[in-house]
Design a protein around this motif. Structure first.
Motif, PDB file in Angstrom:
ATOM      1  N   VAL A   1       0.829  -1.205   0.000  1.00 19.76           N
ATOM      2  CA  VAL A   1       0.000   0.000   0.000  1.00 19.76           C
ATOM      3  C   VAL A   1       0.863   1.256   0.000  1.00 19.76           C
ATOM      4  O   VAL A   1       0.593   2.218  -0.697  1.00 19.76           O
ATOM      5  N   THR A   2       1.927   1.231   0.802  1.00 16.86           N
ATOM      6  CA  THR A   2       2.782   2.424   0.875  1.00 16.86           C
ATOM      7  C   THR A   2       3.453   2.689  -0.457  1.00 16.86           C
ATOM      8  O   THR A   2       3.644   3.839  -0.845  1.00 16.86           O
ATOM      9  N   GLU A   3       3.810   1.615  -1.208  1.00 23.52           N
ATOM     10  CA  GLU A   3       4.406   1.827  -2.532  1.00 23.52           C
ATOM     11  C   GLU A   3       3.405   2.480  -3.467  1.00 23.52           C
ATOM     12  O   GLU A   3       3.742   3.366  -4.249  1.00 23.52           O
ATOM     13  N   GLU A   4       2.133   2.045  -3.389  1.00 23.99           N
ATOM     14  CA  GLU A   4       1.100   2.667  -4.214  1.00 23.99           C
ATOM     15  C   GLU A   4       0.942   4.132  -3.861  1.00 23.99           C
ATOM     16  O   GLU A   4       0.819   4.991  -4.736  1.00 23.99           O
ATOM     17  N   LEU A   5       0.953   4.427  -2.582  1.00 20.59           N
ATOM     18  CA  LEU A   5       0.768   5.804  -2.127  1.00 20.59           C
ATOM     19  C   LEU A   5       1.914   6.683  -2.570  1.00 20.59           C
ATOM     20  O   LEU A   5       1.720   7.842  -2.921  1.00 20.59           O
ATOM     21  N   GLU A   6       3.143   6.143  -2.546  1.00 21.36           N
ATOM     22  CA  GLU A   6       4.287   6.946  -2.931  1.00 21.36           C
ATOM     23  C   GLU A   6       4.279   7.259  -4.421  1.00 21.36           C
ATOM     24  O   GLU A   6       4.907   8.199  -4.880  1.00 21.36           O
ATOM     25  N   GLN A   7       3.542   6.423  -5.216  1.00 17.56           N
ATOM     26  CA  GLN A   7       3.464   6.672  -6.644  1.00 17.56           C
ATOM     27  C   GLN A   7       2.292   7.572  -7.018  1.00 17.56           C
ATOM     28  O   GLN A   7       2.183   8.031  -8.139  1.00 17.56           O
ATOM     29  N   GLU A   8       1.391   7.805  -6.066  1.00 15.97           N
ATOM     30  CA  GLU A   8       0.210   8.626  -6.342  1.00 15.97           C
ATOM     31  C   GLU A   8       0.579  10.076  -6.547  1.00 15.97           C
ATOM     32  O   GLU A   8       1.573  10.568  -6.036  1.00 15.97           O
ATOM     33  N   GLU A   9      -0.289  10.774  -7.285  1.00 20.89           N
ATOM     34  CA  GLU A   9      -0.183  12.225  -7.384  1.00 20.89           C
ATOM     35  C   GLU A   9      -0.691  12.813  -6.083  1.00 20.89           C
ATOM     36  O   GLU A   9      -1.398  12.152  -5.324  1.00 20.89           O
ATOM     37  N   PRO A  10      -0.378  14.070  -5.790  1.00 17.48           N
ATOM     38  CA  PRO A  10      -0.866  14.681  -4.550  1.00 17.48           C
ATOM     39  C   PRO A  10      -2.373  14.609  -4.473  1.00 17.48           C
ATOM     40  O   PRO A  10      -3.064  14.803  -5.464  1.00 17.48           O
ATOM     41  N   VAL A  11      -2.879  14.337  -3.294  1.00 16.96           N
ATOM     42  CA  VAL A  11      -4.322  14.263  -3.102  1.00 16.96           C
ATOM     43  C   VAL A  11      -4.921  15.647  -3.130  1.00 16.96           C
ATOM     44  O   VAL A  11      -4.229  16.653  -3.081  1.00 16.96           O
ATOM     45  N   SER A  12      -6.256  15.662  -3.191  1.00 14.83           N
ATOM     46  CA  SER A  12      -6.937  16.948  -3.183  1.00 14.83           C
ATOM     47  C   SER A  12      -6.548  17.732  -1.954  1.00 14.83           C
ATOM     48  O   SER A  12      -6.576  17.237  -0.853  1.00 14.83           O
ATOM     49  N   GLY A  13      -6.222  19.008  -2.146  1.00 15.81           N
ATOM     50  CA  GLY A  13      -5.793  19.831  -1.028  1.00 15.81           C
ATOM     51  C   GLY A  13      -4.354  20.242  -1.173  1.00 15.81           C
ATOM     52  O   GLY A  13      -3.919  21.225  -0.611  1.00 15.81           O
ATOM     53  N   THR A  14      -3.531  19.496  -1.968  1.00 16.77           N
ATOM     54  CA  THR A  14      -2.174  19.936  -2.233  1.00 16.77           C
ATOM     55  C   THR A  14      -2.201  20.833  -3.453  1.00 16.77           C
ATOM     56  O   THR A  14      -3.028  20.683  -4.347  1.00 16.77           O
ATOM     57  N   ARG A  15      -1.295  21.761  -3.527  1.00 21.16           N
ATOM     58  CA  ARG A  15      -1.332  22.760  -4.571  1.00 21.16           C
ATOM     59  C   ARG A  15      -0.755  22.220  -5.870  1.00 21.16           C
ATOM     60  O   ARG A  15       0.340  21.664  -5.890  1.00 21.16           O
ATOM     61  N   ARG A  16      -1.480  22.329  -6.951  1.00 25.40           N
ATOM     62  CA  ARG A  16      -0.989  21.909  -8.263  1.00 25.40           C
ATOM     63  C   ARG A  16      -0.220  23.063  -8.904  1.00 25.40           C
ATOM     64  O   ARG A  16      -0.476  24.225  -8.635  1.00 25.40           O
ATOM     65  N   ALA A  17       0.671  22.703  -9.765  1.00 25.56           N
ATOM     66  CA  ALA A  17       1.485  23.745 -10.401  1.00 25.56           C
ATOM     67  C   ALA A  17       0.635  24.620 -11.304  1.00 25.56           C
ATOM     68  O   ALA A  17       0.773  25.828 -11.352  1.00 25.56           O
ATOM     69  N   SER A  18      -0.269  24.046 -12.041  1.00 23.53           N
ATOM     70  CA  SER A  18      -1.147  24.818 -12.919  1.00 23.53           C
ATOM     71  C   SER A  18      -2.252  23.904 -13.399  1.00 23.53           C
ATOM     72  O   SER A  18      -2.185  22.686 -13.282  1.00 23.53           O
ATOM     73  N   THR A  19      -3.275  24.473 -14.019  1.00 23.45           N
ATOM     74  CA  THR A  19      -4.350  23.667 -14.584  1.00 23.45           C
ATOM     75  C   THR A  19      -3.969  23.262 -15.995  1.00 23.45           C
ATOM     76  O   THR A  19      -3.130  23.882 -16.644  1.00 23.45           O
TER      77      THR A  19
ATOM     78  N   ASP B   1      -8.280  19.991   6.296  1.00 20.19           N
ATOM     79  CA  ASP B   1      -7.853  18.729   5.686  1.00 20.19           C
ATOM     80  C   ASP B   1      -7.631  18.881   4.188  1.00 20.19           C
ATOM     81  O   ASP B   1      -6.900  18.106   3.570  1.00 20.19           O
ATOM     82  N   LYS B   2      -8.253  19.901   3.630  1.00 20.18           N
ATOM     83  CA  LYS B   2      -8.080  20.186   2.209  1.00 20.18           C
ATOM     84  C   LYS B   2      -6.638  20.585   1.908  1.00 20.18           C
ATOM     85  O   LYS B   2      -6.113  20.347   0.829  1.00 20.18           O
ATOM     86  N   TYR B   3      -5.988  21.202   2.899  1.00 15.64           N
ATOM     87  CA  TYR B   3      -4.628  21.706   2.721  1.00 15.64           C
ATOM     88  C   TYR B   3      -3.582  20.799   3.373  1.00 15.64           C
ATOM     89  O   TYR B   3      -2.454  20.696   2.895  1.00 15.64           O
ATOM     90  N   VAL B   4      -3.979  20.156   4.480  1.00 16.14           N
ATOM     91  CA  VAL B   4      -3.082  19.209   5.170  1.00 16.14           C
ATOM     92  C   VAL B   4      -3.861  17.910   5.338  1.00 16.14           C
ATOM     93  O   VAL B   4      -4.568  17.727   6.337  1.00 16.14           O
ATOM     94  N   PRO B   5      -3.785  16.993   4.369  1.00 14.19           N
ATOM     95  CA  PRO B   5      -4.590  15.777   4.434  1.00 14.19           C
ATOM     96  C   PRO B   5      -4.359  14.992   5.714  1.00 14.19           C
ATOM     97  O   PRO B   5      -3.227  14.713   6.093  1.00 14.19           O
ATOM     98  N   SER B   6      -5.456  14.652   6.383  1.00 13.80           N
ATOM     99  CA  SER B   6      -5.357  13.855   7.611  1.00 13.80           C
ATOM    100  C   SER B   6      -6.564  12.916   7.705  1.00 13.80           C
ATOM    101  O   SER B   6      -6.397  11.697   7.664  1.00 13.80           O
ATOM    102  N   ILE B   7      -7.775  13.485   7.767  1.00 15.46           N
ATOM    103  CA  ILE B   7      -8.980  12.653   7.842  1.00 15.46           C
ATOM    104  C   ILE B   7      -9.098  11.773   6.606  1.00 15.46           C
ATOM    105  O   ILE B   7      -9.461  10.601   6.696  1.00 15.46           O
ATOM    106  N   THR B   8      -8.768  12.326   5.441  1.00 10.63           N
ATOM    107  CA  THR B   8      -8.916  11.588   4.185  1.00 10.63           C
ATOM    108  C   THR B   8      -7.898  10.468   4.042  1.00 10.63           C
ATOM    109  O   THR B   8      -7.951   9.713   3.065  1.00 10.63           O
ATOM    110  N   LEU B   9      -6.969  10.360   4.982  1.00 10.50           N
ATOM    111  CA  LEU B   9      -5.975   9.285   4.922  1.00 10.50           C
ATOM    112  C   LEU B   9      -6.399   8.060   5.731  1.00 10.50           C
ATOM    113  O   LEU B   9      -5.710   7.036   5.693  1.00 10.50           O
ATOM    114  N   ILE B  10      -7.515   8.161   6.457  1.00 11.72           N
ATOM    115  CA  ILE B  10      -7.901   7.072   7.346  1.00 11.72           C
ATOM    116  C   ILE B  10      -8.149   5.780   6.576  1.00 11.72           C
ATOM    117  O   ILE B  10      -7.760   4.687   7.017  1.00 11.72           O
ATOM    118  N   ASP B  11      -8.793   5.864   5.385  1.00  8.88           N
ATOM    119  CA  ASP B  11      -9.041   4.639   4.619  1.00  8.88           C
ATOM    120  C   ASP B  11      -7.731   4.003   4.173  1.00  8.88           C
ATOM    121  O   ASP B  11      -7.606   2.771   4.129  1.00  8.88           O
TER     122      ASP B  11
END
Length: 643
Positions: free
Chosen positions: A1-19, A160-170
């Motif tokens: 699971v941790t390997e999958e998470l490390e390959q994920e893009e930032p979750v909602s709440g992290t700042r994207r470089a641009s649209t 949590d939108k800016y610092v994911p915490s609750i959304t990491l419980i699953d």
């Protein structure tokens, strides 16, 4: 699971470089980028402003639950509602540009998915009660305004939108699911078995008396049997005991015998699921942090965990000679001599040697620091202060003057003078005076000189309460022991080493703390188990014209009938509730006779809340060991044995 998470893009709440190109209209793109802090300093400033407004509005919401403070800072609340409304509208407009909701859908569909999203619902619940109360004055919304105010605390979840915490419980449960199955089954089995055994032992216990529990249909002469009326009651109380605390000890001998084995066998087993959830949370956050660093191409830091510019520069100066003094060779020699006297002589390998005189001086200063701390403690005892003579110029004042003028002040001046030759000060007087040791040395002397000046000019009476503030400052001299034992000066390194986990778990801890406090306030504010009345008020009564203390639905109603004769001992407002929940989260249960809704909140804290709340503390302990290098020798030995 941790390997999958490390390959994920930032979750909602992290700042994207641009649209991405072609997403939405220019207005939609501007709105999306602005509220997400993208593409401009103004957008970033707005994002920070939202953080601050969330904390301010939550604080105001807590204060307004105190009797008499319902309208305090109401203008701040109105302003925050306007700000969050503007933010919500901008997010609604920019939803078709947000990759989370676009998915190549029509704009109206993207907006619909935004409206039903978690954060949108949180935003609406936080602002709608305000507009409904304004639109419908003197209505149901006014009658239940006290409870609707609690929705304002939901704004905390917006972070949590800016610092994911609750959304990491699953993610945590997916990571630890196998271990949680085994540990959870064992914990629940032991929990139910002991609950059943305690119920059998206590449901007929009419010998051990307890406080009145009118919510459990007992207004006087209550016993343990009133607590353990059925298995569900027993499951709740045993759940509290399994956190390791025993707020109830008036058990019968059979129940005491069972509790002995419960302490030995069950407490450790039942704590395992909480520990697994806590460690999994830390693993997930650290994995995501590592993935972000790799995407940004950040190299692995050299040195120990948490090192910053000071530690890097200190290593660079290893073996480097100090620069010559601008005031000539004589001053240069004096600075070297003073530095070696104060800090010892350091060789090229970093080893320090001391002369007998400098050793004796260090012991003397160490003793003076300890005596100063002891003097502050002893002087606070009225009997001793009176015995010595609490008049101007008494023993404590003379000792204080000697310590400051002839020890701490002289030492501080000498350290300022010799700092250009001290590698620990980076060969800089400015660095010494603006970092931990210089600030502590300054604070050990400055308050005494300020107090003396104020007394001399007639602005302060030496025996007044205000003068005690300066005396209490002396207790901070204990920090000067840092010269002998390194601890507090490493705290900033500890926080840097654990900042990623601390941000997420710290937010989770705050949400659990504030959220559970709000729920306890809602459920327990009028719990008659915490109510007491004047002796002239009957506890209960069958006469409708003369109701008893426990017959009222609320303590407020009791006070309306019996003015100022009824009081509530716990959960009277959110600040009071925050205090109790902070104690609960430490594993101590000062009160336990909750209503059933309150029991469910308590059980949540028993099962998961305490473990999650403890993650930041555990992270700090781990980082403290890493910063100090604890365990490095053991790791090296293990590596040698493996080779």
């Amino acid at each position: 699971v941790t390997e999958e998470l490390e390959q994920e893009e930032p979750v909602s709440g992290t700042r994207r470089a641009s649209t991405r190109d072609g997403f939405g209209t220019s207005v939609e793109s501007v709105c999306y980028e602005f509220v997400n802090g993208i593409s401009s300093s103004w957008a970033f400033a707005f994002e920070v402003f939202i953080y601050v407004m969330i904390m301010i509005s939550v604080t105001v919401g807590i204060i307004q639950t105190v009797d008499g403070q319902e309208d305090t800072l109401s203008s701040v609340e109105v302003f925050s509602v306007v700000v969050f409304t503007i933010e919500y509208l901008m997010r609604f407009i920019g939803a078709p540009t947000d990759p989370e909701f676009d998915m190549n859908r029509p704009g109206i569909v993207s907006r619909f998915y935004y409206v039903i999203s978690f954060y949108s619902i949180v935003d609406l619940l936080a602002i709608l009660p305000f507009y409904l109360a304004v639109a419908f004055p003197n209505s149901w919304f006014d009658d239940y305004d006290e409870y609707l105010r609690m929705f304002r605390l939901l704004r905390l979840a917006k972070l949590d939108k800016y610092v994911p915490s609750i959304t990491l419980i699953d993610d945590v449960f997916r990571l630890k699911r196998n271990a949680l199955k085994v540990a959870g089954y064992a914990a629940i089995t032991l929990w139910i078995l002991f609950a059943g055994a305690i119920y059998v032992a206590e449901h007929n216990d009419t010998t051990n008396e307890i406080d009145n529990v009118p919510d459990y249909q007992c207004s006087s002469d209550c016993t343990m049997a009133d607590r353990f009326q059925n298995m569900l009651d027993s499951i709740y109380y045993v759940g509290v005991h399994l956190t390791g605390d025993y707020p109830i000890i008036t058990y019968s001998w059979p129940a005491r015998f069972l509790n002995f084995f419960m302490v030995i066998a069950a407490v450790g087993v039942v704590s395992v699921p909480s520990g697994l959830v806590a460690s999994g949370f830390a693993d997930i956050v650290q994995s995501k942090a590592n993935a972000r660093k790799r995407r940004k191409g950040q190299p692995a830091p050299a040195g120990r965990a948490g090192d910053d510019w000071y530690e890097v520069r200190l290593r660079e100066l290893q073996g480097v000679d100090p620069p010559p003094s601008h005031f000539g060779p004589t001053i240069d020699r004096w600075q070297v001599a003073v530095n070696e006297f104060l800090n010892g002589k350091e060789d090229d390998n970093g080893n320090t040697t001391w002369t007998p005189f400098s050793k004796a001086s260090r012991i003397f200063i160490f003793a003076i620091i300890i005596l100063n701390v002891v003097a502050v403690l002893v002087e606070s005892i009225p009997e001793i202060d009176k015995l010595v003579g609490n008049e101007e110029g008494n023993f404590f004042d003379q000792f204080e003057m000697f310590s400051v003028v002839f020890v701490f002040f002289i030492e501080y001046m000498l350290r300022l003078f010799s700092a250009p030759k001290n590698r620990q000060a980076l060969f800089s007087t400015y660095t010494y005076s603006t970092t931990f040791f210089g600030i502590v040395d300054f604070l050990s002397t400055a308050p005494w000189f300020i107090e003396t000046a104020l007394v001399a000019t007639g602005h302060l009476d030496l025996g007044s309460d205000k003068s005690k503030i300066f005396r209490i400052f002396r207790i901070f001299r204990i920090l000067q022991l840092e010269d002998f034992i390194t601890a507090f000066s490493m705290l900033d390194n500890v926080f840097r080493a654990s900042k990623d986990v601390l941000k997420a778990t710290g937010l989770m801890a705050i949400i659990i703390w504030v959220g559970c406090a709000a729920l306890f306030y809602l459920f327990e504010e009028d719990n008659p188990n915490w109510r007491s009345c004047d002796s002239s008020v009957p506890l209960s009564s069958d006469d409708p014209d003369l109701p008893g203390c426990y017959d009222f639905a609320s303590t407020r109603a009791c006070n309306e009938f019996y003015p100022d004769m009824c009081s509530q001992a716990a959960f009277t407002n959110v600040p009071n509730s925050l205090y109790f929940v902070a104690v609960f989260l430490g594993g101590e249960w000062g009160v336990v006779d909750f209503t059933w809704p309150g029991r469910f909140v308590a059980l949540f804290l028993c099962v998961a809340g305490i473990g999650l709340y403890a993650v930041p503390t555990g992270t700090l302990f781990d980082s403290f060991g890493a910063v100090l290098g604890i365990g490095e020798d053991d790791d090296e030995e293990e590596d040698e044995e493996a080779n």
